[in-house]
Design a protein around this motif. Structure first.
Motif, PDB file in Angstrom:
ATOM      1  N   MET A   1       0.834  -1.207   0.000  1.00 53.19           N
ATOM      2  CA  MET A   1       0.000   0.000   0.000  1.00 53.19           C
ATOM      3  C   MET A   1       0.868   1.257   0.000  1.00 53.19           C
ATOM      4  SD  MET A   1      -3.061  -1.016   2.632  1.00 53.19           S
ATOM      5  CE  MET A   1      -3.762   0.617   2.572  1.00 53.19           C
ATOM      6  N   SER A   2       1.997   1.203   0.697  1.00 52.62           N
ATOM      7  CA  SER A   2       2.877   2.373   0.719  1.00 52.62           C
ATOM      8  C   SER A   2       3.520   2.611  -0.646  1.00 52.62           C
ATOM      9  CB  SER A   2       3.957   2.214   1.800  1.00 52.62           C
ATOM     10  OG  SER A   2       4.909   1.234   1.434  1.00 52.62           O
ATOM     11  N   GLU A   3       3.545   1.593  -1.466  1.00 51.42           N
ATOM     12  CA  GLU A   3       4.071   1.735  -2.825  1.00 51.42           C
ATOM     13  C   GLU A   3       2.968   2.116  -3.817  1.00 51.42           C
ATOM     14  OE1 GLU A   3       7.679  -1.544  -2.641  1.00 51.42           O
ATOM     15  OE2 GLU A   3       5.659  -2.233  -3.174  1.00 51.42           O
ATOM     16  N   ASP A   4       1.850   1.396  -3.751  1.00 52.02           N
ATOM     17  CA  ASP A   4       0.765   1.607  -4.716  1.00 52.02           C
ATOM     18  C   ASP A   4       0.021   2.918  -4.488  1.00 52.02           C
ATOM     19  OD1 ASP A   4       1.438  -0.900  -5.600  1.00 52.02           O
ATOM     20  OD2 ASP A   4      -0.305  -1.909  -4.743  1.00 52.02           O
ATOM     21  N   GLY A   5      -0.041   3.354  -3.228  1.00 55.92           N
ATOM     22  CA  GLY A   5      -0.814   4.541  -2.887  1.00 55.92           C
ATOM     23  C   GLY A   5      -2.245   4.203  -2.515  1.00 55.92           C
ATOM     24  N   THR A   6      -2.950   5.216  -2.037  1.00 58.05           N
ATOM     25  CA  THR A   6      -4.343   5.087  -1.634  1.00 58.05           C
ATOM     26  C   THR A   6      -5.107   6.265  -2.230  1.00 58.05           C
ATOM     27  OG1 THR A   6      -4.075   6.420   0.372  1.00 58.05           O
ATOM     28  CG2 THR A   6      -3.593   4.066   0.567  1.00 58.05           C
ATOM     29  N   PRO A   7      -6.426   6.326  -2.073  1.00 51.86           N
ATOM     30  CA  PRO A   7      -7.172   7.461  -2.637  1.00 51.86           C
ATOM     31  C   PRO A   7      -6.730   8.820  -2.124  1.00 51.86           C
ATOM     32  CG  PRO A   7      -8.674   5.666  -2.145  1.00 51.86           C
ATOM     33  CD  PRO A   7      -7.338   5.273  -1.576  1.00 51.86           C
ATOM     34  N   PHE A   8      -6.080   8.880  -0.954  1.00 52.78           N
ATOM     35  CA  PHE A   8      -5.688  10.184  -0.410  1.00 52.78           C
ATOM     36  C   PHE A   8      -4.185  10.330  -0.186  1.00 52.78           C
ATOM     37  CE2 PHE A   8      -6.805   7.433   3.116  1.00 52.78           C
ATOM     38  CZ  PHE A   8      -5.780   7.615   4.015  1.00 52.78           C
ATOM     39  N   CYS A   9      -3.390   9.391  -0.697  1.00 53.20           N
ATOM     40  CA  CYS A   9      -1.939   9.517  -0.570  1.00 53.20           C
ATOM     41  C   CYS A   9      -1.282   8.840  -1.770  1.00 53.20           C
ATOM     42  CB  CYS A   9      -1.456   8.896   0.735  1.00 53.20           C
ATOM     43  SG  CYS A   9       0.319   9.138   1.023  1.00 53.20           S
ATOM     44  N   LYS A  10      -0.312   9.507  -2.380  1.00 52.99           N
ATOM     45  CA  LYS A  10       0.236   9.055  -3.653  1.00 52.99           C
ATOM     46  C   LYS A  10       0.878   7.679  -3.600  1.00 52.99           C
ATOM     47  CE  LYS A  10       1.347  13.645  -5.482  1.00 52.99           C
ATOM     48  NZ  LYS A  10       2.456  14.526  -5.913  1.00 52.99           N
TER      49      LYS A  10
ATOM     50  N   ILE B   1      -0.395   4.388   5.179  1.00 51.05           N
ATOM     51  CA  ILE B   1      -0.644   3.304   6.151  1.00 51.05           C
ATOM     52  C   ILE B   1      -0.538   3.708   7.615  1.00 51.05           C
ATOM     53  CG2 ILE B   1       0.033   1.463   4.561  1.00 51.05           C
ATOM     54  CD1 ILE B   1       2.771   1.357   5.940  1.00 51.05           C
ATOM     55  N   TRP B   2       0.078   4.852   7.939  1.00 46.27           N
ATOM     56  CA  TRP B   2       0.397   5.033   9.352  1.00 46.27           C
ATOM     57  C   TRP B   2      -0.789   5.449  10.228  1.00 46.27           C
ATOM     58  CZ3 TRP B   2       4.823   9.252   9.418  1.00 46.27           C
ATOM     59  CH2 TRP B   2       4.329  10.485   8.995  1.00 46.27           C
ATOM     60  N   ASP B   3      -1.944   5.681   9.646  1.00 48.72           N
ATOM     61  CA  ASP B   3      -3.144   5.889  10.462  1.00 48.72           C
ATOM     62  C   ASP B   3      -4.014   4.638  10.546  1.00 48.72           C
ATOM     63  OD1 ASP B   3      -2.850   8.546  11.345  1.00 48.72           O
ATOM     64  OD2 ASP B   3      -3.387   9.287   9.367  1.00 48.72           O
ATOM     65  N   ARG B   4      -3.570   3.559   9.952  1.00 42.41           N
ATOM     66  CA  ARG B   4      -4.328   2.311  10.008  1.00 42.41           C
ATOM     67  C   ARG B   4      -4.203   1.685  11.395  1.00 42.41           C
ATOM     68  NH1 ARG B   4      -5.779  -0.477   5.295  1.00 42.41           N
ATOM     69  NH2 ARG B   4      -5.443  -2.401   6.465  1.00 42.41           N
ATOM     70  N   PRO B   5      -5.242   0.983  11.847  1.00 42.34           N
ATOM     71  CA  PRO B   5      -5.157   0.361  13.173  1.00 42.34           C
ATOM     72  C   PRO B   5      -4.112  -0.739  13.264  1.00 42.34           C
ATOM     73  CG  PRO B   5      -7.178  -0.305  12.031  1.00 42.34           C
ATOM     74  CD  PRO B   5      -6.573   0.807  11.236  1.00 42.34           C
ATOM     75  N   ASP B   6      -3.678  -1.289  12.118  1.00 43.79           N
ATOM     76  CA  ASP B   6      -2.675  -2.354  12.152  1.00 43.79           C
ATOM     77  C   ASP B   6      -1.260  -1.830  11.916  1.00 43.79           C
ATOM     78  OD1 ASP B   6      -3.425  -1.680   9.595  1.00 43.79           O
ATOM     79  OD2 ASP B   6      -3.763  -3.720   8.893  1.00 43.79           O
TER      80      ASP B   6
END
Length: 512
Positions: A89-98, A193-198
Protein backbone atom coordinates in the motif's frame (compact mmCIF):
# COMPACT_ATOMS: atom_id res chain seq x y z
CA UNK A 1 -9.13 35.00 1.90
CA UNK A 2 -12.16 34.21 4.03
CA UNK A 3 -12.61 32.77 7.48
CA UNK A 4 -12.76 29.00 7.86
CA UNK A 5 -14.93 26.87 10.09
CA UNK A 6 -14.55 27.92 13.70
CA UNK A 7 -10.94 28.97 14.22
CA UNK A 8 -8.94 29.72 17.36
CA UNK A 9 -10.29 32.65 19.35
CA UNK A 10 -7.62 35.16 20.34
CA UNK A 11 -7.60 36.92 23.72
CA UNK A 12 -7.87 40.69 24.11
CA UNK A 13 -4.69 42.58 23.21
CA UNK A 14 -3.50 44.18 26.47
CA UNK A 15 -0.05 45.24 27.58
CA UNK A 16 1.72 42.70 29.83
CA UNK A 17 1.50 43.47 33.52
CA UNK A 18 3.34 41.47 36.18
CA UNK A 19 0.25 41.66 38.43
CA UNK A 20 -2.14 40.44 35.79
CA UNK A 21 -2.64 37.08 34.17
CA UNK A 22 -0.77 36.87 30.88
CA UNK A 23 -2.60 35.92 27.68
CA UNK A 24 -3.27 32.24 27.23
CA UNK A 25 -1.91 30.66 24.05
CA UNK A 26 -4.26 31.28 21.15
CA UNK A 27 -2.74 28.50 19.09
CA UNK A 28 -1.72 25.08 20.28
CA UNK A 29 0.78 23.84 17.71
CA UNK A 30 0.93 20.16 16.78
CA UNK A 31 3.94 18.44 18.35
CA UNK A 32 7.30 18.75 16.57
CA UNK A 33 7.33 17.30 13.08
CA UNK A 34 9.85 14.61 13.90
CA UNK A 35 12.37 13.74 16.54
CA UNK A 36 15.47 15.91 15.97
CA UNK A 37 18.72 14.28 14.96
CA UNK A 38 21.79 14.61 17.16
CA UNK A 39 24.91 15.32 15.07
CA UNK A 40 26.83 12.99 17.39
CA UNK A 41 24.49 10.08 16.67
CA UNK A 42 24.29 7.92 13.51
CA UNK A 43 22.60 9.72 10.62
CA UNK A 44 19.09 8.51 9.85
CA UNK A 45 18.78 6.74 6.51
CA UNK A 46 15.13 7.58 6.07
CA UNK A 47 14.48 5.51 2.95
CA UNK A 48 15.38 2.39 4.91
CA UNK A 49 11.67 2.37 5.72
CA UNK A 50 11.15 1.14 2.14
CA UNK A 51 14.40 -0.69 1.36
CA UNK A 52 14.69 -2.58 4.64
CA UNK A 53 10.98 -3.28 4.30
CA UNK A 54 12.03 -5.72 1.59
CA UNK A 55 14.34 -7.39 4.10
CA UNK A 56 11.40 -7.73 6.48
CA UNK A 57 9.50 -9.56 3.74
CA UNK A 58 12.49 -11.80 3.00
CA UNK A 59 12.84 -12.59 6.70
CA UNK A 60 9.16 -13.45 7.03
CA UNK A 61 9.49 -15.71 3.97
CA UNK A 62 12.32 -17.54 5.77
CA UNK A 63 9.98 -18.07 8.72
CA UNK A 64 7.55 -19.82 6.37
CA UNK A 65 10.34 -21.94 4.88
CA UNK A 66 11.43 -23.32 8.24
CA UNK A 67 7.95 -23.82 9.73
CA UNK A 68 7.95 -27.29 11.36
CA UNK A 69 4.25 -28.02 10.87
CA UNK A 70 1.10 -26.68 9.21
CA UNK A 71 -0.01 -24.76 12.28
CA UNK A 72 3.29 -22.86 12.41
CA UNK A 73 3.25 -22.40 8.62
CA UNK A 74 -0.24 -20.88 8.67
CA UNK A 75 0.74 -18.46 11.43
CA UNK A 76 3.92 -17.40 9.63
CA UNK A 77 2.10 -17.04 6.30
CA UNK A 78 -0.65 -14.90 7.86
CA UNK A 79 1.94 -12.50 9.29
CA UNK A 80 3.85 -12.38 5.99
CA UNK A 81 0.78 -11.68 3.86
CA UNK A 82 -0.54 -9.03 6.22
CA UNK A 83 2.82 -7.24 6.48
CA UNK A 84 3.48 -7.32 2.76
CA UNK A 85 -0.01 -6.01 2.04
CA UNK A 86 0.73 -2.91 4.16
CA UNK A 87 4.12 -2.43 2.53
CA UNK A 88 2.53 -2.70 -0.91
CA UNK A 89 0.00 0.00 0.00
CA UNK A 90 2.88 2.37 0.72
CA UNK A 91 4.07 1.74 -2.83
CA UNK A 92 0.76 1.61 -4.72
CA UNK A 93 -0.81 4.54 -2.89
CA UNK A 94 -4.34 5.09 -1.63
CA UNK A 95 -7.17 7.46 -2.64
CA UNK A 96 -5.69 10.18 -0.41
CA UNK A 97 -1.94 9.52 -0.57
CA UNK A 98 0.24 9.06 -3.65
CA UNK A 99 2.55 6.23 -2.62
CA UNK A 100 6.11 5.56 -3.76
CA UNK A 101 5.35 4.45 -7.31
CA UNK A 102 3.52 7.70 -8.05
CA UNK A 103 6.50 9.65 -6.71
CA UNK A 104 8.79 7.73 -9.07
CA UNK A 105 6.42 8.29 -12.00
CA UNK A 106 6.28 12.05 -11.35
CA UNK A 107 10.01 12.52 -10.94
CA UNK A 108 11.37 10.00 -13.44
CA UNK A 109 9.17 10.15 -16.54
CA UNK A 110 6.63 7.46 -15.62
CA UNK A 111 9.40 4.97 -14.83
CA UNK A 112 7.46 2.87 -12.30
CA UNK A 113 4.68 2.37 -14.85
CA UNK A 114 7.13 1.60 -17.66
CA UNK A 115 8.84 -1.04 -15.51
CA UNK A 116 5.50 -2.65 -14.66
CA UNK A 117 5.80 -2.29 -10.88
CA UNK A 118 2.07 -1.85 -10.24
CA UNK A 119 1.29 -4.64 -12.70
CA UNK A 120 3.70 -6.93 -10.80
CA UNK A 121 1.58 -6.56 -7.67
CA UNK A 122 -1.49 -7.58 -9.62
CA UNK A 123 0.32 -10.55 -11.15
CA UNK A 124 1.38 -11.75 -7.69
CA UNK A 125 -2.21 -11.66 -6.48
CA UNK A 126 -3.22 -14.79 -8.40
CA UNK A 127 -0.37 -16.81 -6.87
CA UNK A 128 -1.17 -15.39 -3.42
CA UNK A 129 -4.80 -16.47 -3.75
CA UNK A 130 -3.75 -19.99 -4.78
CA UNK A 131 -1.30 -20.21 -1.84
CA UNK A 132 -3.77 -18.93 0.75
CA UNK A 133 -6.53 -21.27 -0.44
CA UNK A 134 -4.16 -24.24 -0.36
CA UNK A 135 -2.84 -23.40 3.11
CA UNK A 136 -6.35 -22.80 4.47
CA UNK A 137 -7.69 -26.24 3.46
CA UNK A 138 -7.90 -28.36 6.65
CA UNK A 139 -6.56 -31.45 4.89
CA UNK A 140 -3.46 -29.76 3.41
CA UNK A 141 -0.16 -31.14 4.66
CA UNK A 142 3.16 -29.34 4.87
CA UNK A 143 4.51 -31.41 1.97
CA UNK A 144 1.53 -30.39 -0.17
CA UNK A 145 1.69 -26.66 0.57
CA UNK A 146 5.47 -26.26 0.18
CA UNK A 147 5.56 -26.51 -3.67
CA UNK A 148 2.78 -23.94 -3.93
CA UNK A 149 4.60 -21.72 -1.46
CA UNK A 150 7.94 -22.03 -3.26
CA UNK A 151 6.29 -21.02 -6.55
CA UNK A 152 4.90 -17.87 -4.92
CA UNK A 153 8.15 -17.17 -3.08
CA UNK A 154 10.19 -17.29 -6.29
CA UNK A 155 7.79 -14.87 -7.98
CA UNK A 156 7.83 -12.61 -4.92
CA UNK A 157 11.63 -12.49 -4.77
CA UNK A 158 11.75 -11.65 -8.47
CA UNK A 159 9.30 -8.79 -7.88
CA UNK A 160 11.30 -7.45 -4.93
CA UNK A 161 14.49 -7.38 -6.99
CA UNK A 162 12.69 -5.66 -9.88
CA UNK A 163 11.47 -2.95 -7.49
CA UNK A 164 14.96 -2.51 -6.04
CA UNK A 165 16.43 -2.10 -9.52
CA UNK A 166 14.13 0.90 -9.95
CA UNK A 167 13.97 2.14 -6.35
CA UNK A 168 17.62 2.42 -5.45
CA UNK A 169 18.87 4.38 -8.50
CA UNK A 170 15.90 6.75 -8.16
CA UNK A 171 16.56 7.31 -4.47
CA UNK A 172 20.24 7.91 -5.20
CA UNK A 173 19.40 10.50 -7.88
CA UNK A 174 16.95 12.25 -5.56
CA UNK A 175 19.61 12.44 -2.85
CA UNK A 176 22.12 13.84 -5.33
CA UNK A 177 19.49 16.39 -6.37
CA UNK A 178 18.99 17.44 -2.72
CA UNK A 179 15.40 16.19 -2.66
CA UNK A 180 14.04 16.15 0.89
CA UNK A 181 13.43 12.40 1.28
CA UNK A 182 12.12 12.81 4.80
CA UNK A 183 9.43 15.15 3.56
CA UNK A 184 8.57 12.77 0.69
CA UNK A 185 8.04 9.95 3.16
CA UNK A 186 6.02 12.14 5.51
CA UNK A 187 3.79 13.62 2.83
CA UNK A 188 3.55 11.13 -0.04
CA UNK A 189 4.32 7.63 1.23
CA UNK A 190 3.80 6.83 4.91
CA UNK A 191 0.34 8.47 5.19
CA UNK A 192 -0.86 5.53 3.08
CA UNK A 193 -0.64 3.30 6.15
CA UNK A 194 0.40 5.03 9.35
CA UNK A 195 -3.14 5.89 10.46
CA UNK A 196 -4.33 2.31 10.01
CA UNK A 197 -5.16 0.36 13.17
CA UNK A 198 -2.68 -2.35 12.15
CA UNK A 199 0.30 0.01 11.82
CA UNK A 200 1.48 -1.09 15.28
CA UNK A 201 1.57 -4.65 13.94
CA UNK A 202 3.63 -3.36 11.00
CA UNK A 203 6.17 -1.69 13.31
CA UNK A 204 6.45 -4.56 15.77
CA UNK A 205 7.01 -7.29 13.18
CA UNK A 206 9.46 -5.17 11.19
CA UNK A 207 11.59 -4.64 14.29
CA UNK A 208 11.39 -8.28 15.37
CA UNK A 209 12.15 -9.70 11.92
CA UNK A 210 15.08 -7.40 11.20
CA UNK A 211 16.60 -8.30 14.57
CA UNK A 212 16.12 -11.99 13.78
CA UNK A 213 17.69 -11.73 10.31
CA UNK A 214 20.36 -8.98 10.42
CA UNK A 215 22.71 -10.67 7.92
CA UNK A 216 25.64 -8.95 9.60
CA UNK A 217 24.09 -5.46 9.33
CA UNK A 218 22.31 -3.20 11.87
CA UNK A 219 19.06 -3.55 9.91
CA UNK A 220 16.72 -3.23 12.88
CA UNK A 221 18.46 -0.09 14.13
CA UNK A 222 18.50 1.50 10.68
CA UNK A 223 14.78 0.82 10.09
CA UNK A 224 13.71 1.99 13.56
CA UNK A 225 15.93 5.08 13.24
CA UNK A 226 14.27 5.93 9.94
CA UNK A 227 10.82 5.62 11.51
CA UNK A 228 11.90 7.81 14.42
CA UNK A 229 13.32 10.45 12.07
CA UNK A 230 10.14 10.83 10.00
CA UNK A 231 7.57 10.50 12.78
CA UNK A 232 5.87 13.49 14.41
CA UNK A 233 6.26 13.29 18.18
CA UNK A 234 2.67 12.28 18.89
CA UNK A 235 2.97 9.39 16.44
CA UNK A 236 6.32 8.26 17.77
CA UNK A 237 4.82 8.08 21.25
CA UNK A 238 2.28 5.60 19.85
CA UNK A 239 4.85 3.60 17.89
CA UNK A 240 7.47 3.24 20.63
CA UNK A 241 5.60 0.50 22.60
CA UNK A 242 5.48 -1.62 19.41
CA UNK A 243 9.21 -1.10 18.88
CA UNK A 244 9.79 -2.28 22.44
CA UNK A 245 7.52 -5.28 21.93
CA UNK A 246 9.32 -6.24 18.72
CA UNK A 247 12.92 -5.96 19.92
CA UNK A 248 14.71 -7.95 22.58
CA UNK A 249 15.43 -5.89 25.72
CA UNK A 250 19.16 -5.96 25.00
CA UNK A 251 18.82 -4.69 21.42
CA UNK A 252 16.25 -2.09 22.42
CA UNK A 253 18.70 -0.74 25.00
CA UNK A 254 21.57 -0.77 22.52
CA UNK A 255 19.55 1.07 19.87
CA UNK A 256 18.17 3.52 22.41
CA UNK A 257 21.70 4.26 23.62
CA UNK A 258 22.79 4.75 20.01
CA UNK A 259 20.00 6.95 18.63
CA UNK A 260 18.05 8.17 21.68
CA UNK A 261 14.57 6.82 20.94
CA UNK A 262 13.22 8.00 24.29
CA UNK A 263 15.11 11.30 24.53
CA UNK A 264 13.36 14.60 23.74
CA UNK A 265 15.39 17.30 22.05
CA UNK A 266 15.52 20.78 20.60
CA UNK A 267 15.65 21.74 16.93
CA UNK A 268 18.85 20.57 15.26
CA UNK A 269 19.90 24.03 14.08
CA UNK A 270 19.57 25.36 17.63
CA UNK A 271 21.49 22.40 19.03
CA UNK A 272 24.30 22.62 16.53
CA UNK A 273 24.58 26.41 16.56
CA UNK A 274 24.87 27.68 20.15
CA UNK A 275 23.80 31.16 21.06
CA UNK A 276 26.33 33.81 20.03
CA UNK A 277 28.42 35.71 22.52
CA UNK A 278 26.90 38.78 24.11
CA UNK A 279 28.72 41.02 21.64
CA UNK A 280 27.37 39.10 18.61
CA UNK A 281 23.85 39.71 17.33
CA UNK A 282 22.02 38.18 14.44
CA UNK A 283 21.67 40.26 11.27
CA UNK A 284 18.20 41.65 10.68
CA UNK A 285 16.39 40.35 7.58
CA UNK A 286 13.38 42.64 7.62
CA UNK A 287 11.36 41.07 4.81
CA UNK A 288 11.49 37.62 6.41
CA UNK A 289 8.06 38.57 7.77
CA UNK A 290 6.74 38.10 4.24
CA UNK A 291 9.04 35.40 2.85
CA UNK A 292 9.04 33.17 5.93
CA UNK A 293 5.32 33.78 6.13
CA UNK A 294 5.12 31.49 3.10
CA UNK A 295 7.05 28.86 5.07
CA UNK A 296 4.51 29.15 7.89
CA UNK A 297 1.76 28.39 5.39
CA UNK A 298 3.71 25.46 3.95
CA UNK A 299 4.34 24.09 7.43
CA UNK A 300 0.66 24.30 8.31
CA UNK A 301 -0.22 22.55 5.05
CA UNK A 302 2.15 19.72 6.06
CA UNK A 303 0.40 19.47 9.44
CA UNK A 304 -2.90 18.95 7.65
CA UNK A 305 -1.46 16.15 5.51
CA UNK A 306 -0.55 14.11 8.60
CA UNK A 307 -3.77 14.76 10.52
CA UNK A 308 -4.70 11.44 12.18
CA UNK A 309 -8.49 11.87 12.07
CA UNK A 310 -11.21 14.14 10.62
CA UNK A 311 -11.51 16.29 13.75
CA UNK A 312 -7.80 17.13 13.84
CA UNK A 313 -7.92 17.70 10.08
CA UNK A 314 -10.68 20.28 10.50
CA UNK A 315 -8.87 22.03 13.34
CA UNK A 316 -5.65 22.30 11.35
CA UNK A 317 -7.45 23.55 8.25
CA UNK A 318 -9.07 26.26 10.38
CA UNK A 319 -5.69 27.38 11.73
CA UNK A 320 -4.05 27.41 8.30
CA UNK A 321 -6.82 29.34 6.57
CA UNK A 322 -7.02 31.91 9.37
CA UNK A 323 -3.26 32.47 9.30
CA UNK A 324 -3.17 32.69 5.51
CA UNK A 325 -6.05 35.17 5.56
CA UNK A 326 -4.02 37.50 7.78
CA UNK A 327 -0.91 37.07 5.65
CA UNK A 328 -2.93 37.87 2.52
CA UNK A 329 -4.13 41.12 4.09
CA UNK A 330 -0.50 42.26 4.37
CA UNK A 331 -0.18 41.68 0.62
CA UNK A 332 -3.56 42.89 -0.66
CA UNK A 333 -3.80 45.84 1.69
CA UNK A 334 -6.73 47.20 3.69
CA UNK A 335 -8.68 50.44 3.77
CA UNK A 336 -6.07 52.10 5.97
CA UNK A 337 -2.91 50.34 4.77
CA UNK A 338 -1.57 49.85 1.24
CA UNK A 339 -0.11 46.34 1.47
CA UNK A 340 2.94 44.82 -0.18
CA UNK A 341 1.47 44.41 -3.67
CA UNK A 342 0.79 48.17 -3.85
CA UNK A 343 4.41 48.82 -2.87
CA UNK A 344 5.59 46.60 -5.73
CA UNK A 345 3.23 48.34 -8.15
CA UNK A 346 4.53 51.77 -7.11
CA UNK A 347 8.21 50.91 -7.32
CA UNK A 348 8.24 48.44 -10.23
CA UNK A 349 5.87 49.76 -12.92
CA UNK A 350 2.70 47.98 -11.78
CA UNK A 351 4.47 44.63 -11.68
CA UNK A 352 2.26 42.98 -9.07
CA UNK A 353 -0.86 43.70 -11.12
CA UNK A 354 0.77 42.62 -14.37
CA UNK A 355 1.83 39.31 -12.74
CA UNK A 356 -1.75 38.74 -11.57
CA UNK A 357 -0.90 38.48 -7.87
CA UNK A 358 -4.15 40.03 -6.62
CA UNK A 359 -6.15 38.01 -9.12
CA UNK A 360 -4.44 34.83 -7.89
CA UNK A 361 -5.95 35.35 -4.42
CA UNK A 362 -9.40 35.63 -5.98
CA UNK A 363 -8.85 32.46 -8.03
CA UNK A 364 -7.89 30.57 -4.89
CA UNK A 365 -11.08 31.62 -3.12
CA UNK A 366 -13.42 28.96 -4.65
CA UNK A 367 -11.08 26.18 -3.54
CA UNK A 368 -10.98 27.67 -0.05
CA UNK A 369 -14.77 27.77 0.05
CA UNK A 370 -14.97 24.18 -1.16
CA UNK A 371 -12.57 23.12 1.58
CA UNK A 372 -14.52 25.01 4.24
CA UNK A 373 -17.77 23.40 3.11
CA UNK A 374 -16.11 19.99 3.32
CA UNK A 375 -14.90 20.76 6.85
CA UNK A 376 -18.45 21.65 7.84
CA UNK A 377 -19.85 18.32 6.58
CA UNK A 378 -19.66 15.77 9.44
CA UNK A 379 -20.33 12.88 7.06
CA UNK A 380 -17.03 13.13 5.21
CA UNK A 381 -14.30 10.69 6.12
CA UNK A 382 -10.62 11.57 6.34
CA UNK A 383 -9.84 10.17 2.90
CA UNK A 384 -12.57 12.25 1.27
CA UNK A 385 -11.38 15.37 3.07
CA UNK A 386 -7.80 14.71 1.99
CA UNK A 387 -8.81 14.38 -1.65
CA UNK A 388 -10.39 17.85 -1.61
CA UNK A 389 -7.55 19.26 0.43
CA UNK A 390 -4.89 18.11 -2.04
CA UNK A 391 -6.58 20.11 -4.80
CA UNK A 392 -6.37 23.22 -2.63
CA UNK A 393 -2.81 22.45 -1.49
CA UNK A 394 -1.49 22.07 -5.04
CA UNK A 395 -3.13 25.33 -6.15
CA UNK A 396 -1.93 27.13 -3.03
CA UNK A 397 1.66 25.98 -3.49
CA UNK A 398 1.59 27.19 -7.08
CA UNK A 399 0.31 30.59 -5.95
CA UNK A 400 3.04 30.86 -3.29
CA UNK A 401 5.73 30.12 -5.86
CA UNK A 402 4.30 32.67 -8.28
CA UNK A 403 4.37 35.32 -5.56
CA UNK A 404 7.95 34.44 -4.67
CA UNK A 405 8.92 34.73 -8.33
CA UNK A 406 7.88 38.40 -8.17
CA UNK A 407 8.53 39.20 -4.51
CA UNK A 408 12.13 38.09 -4.09
CA UNK A 409 13.68 39.88 -7.11
CA UNK A 410 11.84 43.07 -6.10
CA UNK A 411 13.02 42.87 -2.50
CA UNK A 412 16.57 42.15 -3.66
CA UNK A 413 16.51 45.16 -5.99
CA UNK A 414 15.15 47.45 -3.27
CA UNK A 415 17.84 46.27 -0.84
CA UNK A 416 20.55 46.90 -3.45
CA UNK A 417 19.17 50.39 -4.07
CA UNK A 418 19.28 51.21 -0.36
CA UNK A 419 15.51 51.33 0.13
CA UNK A 420 14.56 51.27 3.83
CA UNK A 421 12.71 47.95 3.93
CA UNK A 422 11.88 48.27 7.60
CA UNK A 423 10.13 51.56 6.95
CA UNK A 424 8.02 49.90 4.24
CA UNK A 425 6.99 47.20 6.71
CA UNK A 426 6.15 49.77 9.38
CA UNK A 427 4.17 52.13 7.14
CA UNK A 428 2.72 49.99 4.35
CA UNK A 429 2.58 46.30 5.38
CA UNK A 430 2.26 45.40 9.06
CA UNK A 431 -0.37 48.06 9.88
CA UNK A 432 -2.71 45.98 7.70
CA UNK A 433 -2.98 43.50 10.59
CA UNK A 434 -1.20 44.68 13.74
CA UNK A 435 -4.31 46.25 15.31
CA UNK A 436 -6.48 43.23 14.62
CA UNK A 437 -7.43 41.18 17.70
CA UNK A 438 -5.96 38.03 16.13
CA UNK A 439 -2.47 39.50 15.65
CA UNK A 440 -1.32 37.55 18.71
CA UNK A 441 -2.49 34.35 17.03
CA UNK A 442 -0.54 35.37 13.91
CA UNK A 443 2.69 35.79 15.90
CA UNK A 444 2.27 32.68 18.06
CA UNK A 445 1.24 30.30 15.30
CA UNK A 446 3.96 31.64 13.01
CA UNK A 447 6.64 31.11 15.66
CA UNK A 448 5.46 27.61 16.53
CA UNK A 449 5.25 26.47 12.92
CA UNK A 450 8.65 27.81 11.92
CA UNK A 451 10.24 26.12 14.94
CA UNK A 452 8.59 22.86 13.91
CA UNK A 453 9.74 23.12 10.27
CA UNK A 454 13.19 24.79 10.31
CA UNK A 455 14.58 22.82 7.32
CA UNK A 456 18.06 23.33 8.76
CA UNK A 457 17.62 27.10 9.00
CA UNK A 458 16.81 29.48 11.88
CA UNK A 459 13.45 30.39 10.34
CA UNK A 460 11.67 31.12 13.61
CA UNK A 461 14.45 33.44 14.80
CA UNK A 462 14.61 35.30 11.47
CA UNK A 463 10.82 35.79 11.35
CA UNK A 464 10.57 36.98 14.96
CA UNK A 465 13.65 39.20 14.71
CA UNK A 466 12.01 41.01 11.80
CA UNK A 467 8.76 41.49 13.73
CA UNK A 468 10.56 42.67 16.87
CA UNK A 469 12.40 45.38 14.92
CA UNK A 470 9.39 46.46 12.90
CA UNK A 471 7.00 46.86 15.84
CA UNK A 472 7.13 49.97 18.02
CA UNK A 473 8.10 49.07 21.62
CA UNK A 474 4.55 49.20 23.00
CA UNK A 475 3.30 46.87 20.25
CA UNK A 476 6.22 44.50 20.71
CA UNK A 477 5.46 44.37 24.46
CA UNK A 478 1.95 43.17 23.59
CA UNK A 479 3.27 40.62 21.09
CA UNK A 480 6.00 39.14 23.28
CA UNK A 481 3.76 36.84 25.39
CA UNK A 482 2.60 35.22 22.15
CA UNK A 483 6.21 34.68 21.10
CA UNK A 484 6.86 32.92 24.41
CA UNK A 485 3.72 30.82 24.01
CA UNK A 486 4.72 29.81 20.47
CA UNK A 487 8.34 28.80 21.04
CA UNK A 488 9.77 26.00 23.15
CA UNK A 489 11.66 27.31 26.22
CA UNK A 490 14.97 26.10 24.76
CA UNK A 491 14.51 27.91 21.46
CA UNK A 492 13.09 31.02 23.13
CA UNK A 493 16.29 31.29 25.18
CA UNK A 494 18.46 31.05 22.08
CA UNK A 495 16.41 33.55 20.07
CA UNK A 496 16.35 35.94 23.01
CA UNK A 497 20.16 35.82 23.21
CA UNK A 498 20.46 36.53 19.49
CA UNK A 499 17.88 39.29 19.11
CA UNK A 500 17.32 41.07 22.47
CA UNK A 501 13.86 39.69 23.19
CA UNK A 502 14.23 40.50 26.91
CA UNK A 503 10.82 41.82 28.03
CA UNK A 504 12.55 44.31 30.32
CA UNK A 505 14.44 45.74 27.33
CA UNK A 506 12.09 45.72 24.33
CA UNK A 507 13.63 45.77 20.88
CA UNK A 508 14.47 49.29 19.86
CA UNK A 509 12.15 50.75 17.26
CA UNK A 510 15.07 52.74 15.97
CA UNK A 511 17.31 49.70 15.63
CA UNK A 512 18.85 48.40 12.43
Amino acid sequence: MGNCCTGPKPPPQTSPDANKQQPQPVYTPPPPQAQPEDPNKPRAQVFAIMRNGHEVIRGLMKDCEVAPDMSAFRRALAILMRWQELHAMSEDGTPFCKGFFAVVNERFENLAHQKGLLAAHRDLHALETKLIQTAAAPSTTLDQVKPVYMEWQAANEKHLKAEEDVMMPCVKKMMEGQVNLKELLQMEIMPTIWDRPDFGFFVQHAAATLEKYPDGQPRARVWVHALLAISPAERWARYLPYVKAGLSPSLFKAINDEIGMEAPGVPLWAKADPAPKATEKAKLMAFAIMRNGHEVIRGMMKDILVAPDPQVFRERVAVMLKWQELHALTEDGTQGCRGFFAVINDKFDNKASQAGLLVAHNKLHPLEEQLKMACADPRLRLGQLMTLYRQFMDANEQHLKEEEGVMMPCVSKMAQDGVNLKEILVTDVLPCIWDRPEFGFFVQAGAATLEKYPEGMPRARVFLHAISKALPPERWARALPYVKAGLSPALYKIVNAETDFDPNSPASFDGA
